[in-house]
Scaffold this motif. Sequence first.
Motif, PDB file in Angstrom:
ATOM      1  N   THR A 151       0.820  -1.202   0.000  1.00  0.00           N
ATOM      2  CA  THR A 151       0.000   0.000   0.000  1.00  0.00           C
ATOM      3  C   THR A 151       0.860   1.261   0.000  1.00  0.00           C
ATOM      4  N   GLY A 152       0.213   2.408   0.054  1.00  0.00           N
ATOM      5  CA  GLY A 152       0.880   3.682  -0.133  1.00  0.00           C
ATOM      6  C   GLY A 152       2.043   3.930   0.802  1.00  0.00           C
ATOM      7  N   CYS A 153       3.134   4.452   0.237  1.00  0.00           N
ATOM      8  CA  CYS A 153       4.312   4.924   0.975  1.00  0.00           C
ATOM      9  C   CYS A 153       5.090   3.811   1.676  1.00  0.00           C
ATOM     10  N   CYS A 154       4.875   2.563   1.276  1.00  0.00           N
ATOM     11  CA  CYS A 154       5.682   1.466   1.803  1.00  0.00           C
ATOM     12  C   CYS A 154       7.020   1.413   1.077  1.00  0.00           C
ATOM     13  N   GLY A 169       0.686  -2.792   5.239  1.00  0.00           N
ATOM     14  CA  GLY A 169      -0.078  -1.598   5.534  1.00  0.00           C
ATOM     15  C   GLY A 169       0.717  -0.342   5.237  1.00  0.00           C
ATOM     16  N   SER A 170       0.038   0.772   5.047  1.00  0.00           N
ATOM     17  CA  SER A 170       0.685   2.001   4.595  1.00  0.00           C
ATOM     18  C   SER A 170       1.843   2.399   5.497  1.00  0.00           C
ATOM     19  N   HIS A 171       2.904   2.898   4.863  1.00  0.00           N
ATOM     20  CA  HIS A 171       4.125   3.349   5.525  1.00  0.00           C
ATOM     21  C   HIS A 171       4.907   2.208   6.187  1.00  0.00           C
ATOM     22  N   SER A 186       1.018  -6.819   7.603  1.00  0.00           N
ATOM     23  CA  SER A 186       1.592  -5.864   8.547  1.00  0.00           C
ATOM     24  C   SER A 186       0.635  -4.716   8.800  1.00  0.00           C
ATOM     25  N   ASN A 187       0.619  -4.251  10.046  1.00  0.00           N
ATOM     26  CA  ASN A 187      -0.114  -3.036  10.377  1.00  0.00           C
ATOM     27  C   ASN A 187       0.567  -1.823   9.738  1.00  0.00           C
ATOM     28  N   ALA A 188      -0.168  -0.746   9.599  1.00  0.00           N
ATOM     29  CA  ALA A 188       0.412   0.494   9.082  1.00  0.00           C
ATOM     30  C   ALA A 188       1.582   0.929   9.949  1.00  0.00           C
ATOM     31  N   GLY A 189       2.632   1.421   9.299  1.00  0.00           N
ATOM     32  CA  GLY A 189       3.778   1.953  10.009  1.00  0.00           C
ATOM     33  C   GLY A 189       4.726   0.914  10.568  1.00  0.00           C
ATOM     34  N   SER A 190       4.557  -0.337  10.211  1.00  0.00           N
ATOM     35  CA  SER A 190       5.418  -1.396  10.743  1.00  0.00           C
ATOM     36  C   SER A 190       6.817  -1.322  10.119  1.00  0.00           C
ATOM     37  N   ILE A 191       7.821  -1.583  10.937  1.00  0.00           N
ATOM     38  CA  ILE A 191       9.197  -1.665  10.465  1.00  0.00           C
ATOM     39  C   ILE A 191       9.639  -3.116  10.635  1.00  0.00           C
TER      40      ILE A 191
END
Length: 215
Positions: A151-154, A169-171, A186-191
């Motif tokens: 998704t966006g910005c990954c 998820g995004s980012h 993955s949840n958004a913002g996951s590293i």
Amino acid sequence: MKTLWIVGAGGFGREVLGFARDAVAAGKTDFLIGGFIDDHAASLDNFDVGVSVRCAVENLAPGADDVFCIALGSPAGRLAIAERLDAKGAAYASVIHPSAVISERAVLGSGCVVGPGAFVSVDAKVGLHVAIGFNAAVGHDAIVGAGSVITGCCIVNGGASLGRGVFLGSHSVVLPRVEVGDGVASNAGSIIMRSAPAGAKVGGNPARQLPQLAV
């Protein structure tokens, strides 16, 4: 000239329609845009998008000049629809927004969606029916399995590997050379700093495996 049919007339489908129109207007592709294939005939009832739903997947009889692109945001849904279309002998086309950058040495499977500002780097290998969102990046030598949704910005960094049907998820960020198993979400913002086993749900910074809820 091929006629493009977008499979899925929901929000993502309407986005893909816009990407396809932008690609045609920019001279990046020369297919005609036929409209949508969707099991729910009323999906566009509240939207005037200039095209309509042709039929449900089960009623589809692909013509020699028809090509299809799946526009569902769920990896499992993308793969399931691909199986149904394969059984009908469907052919596929990728929809790539003209602002996306695809290295001439990258390998992109058919039926992919690549959104505005996305980047696929040198010697990356992207499988069939993958969706790459706006401003997302797939680094050099990375591998993305069939049906995955980025998704966006990954960012999938160089040498990283995503299995079949992965959802980022995004980012989210996958660090270099990290392996992510089939069906991981993955949840958004996951590293994601270390390998994730098949079917895992991960989240956080650094990402950790999350418990699965019983159903």
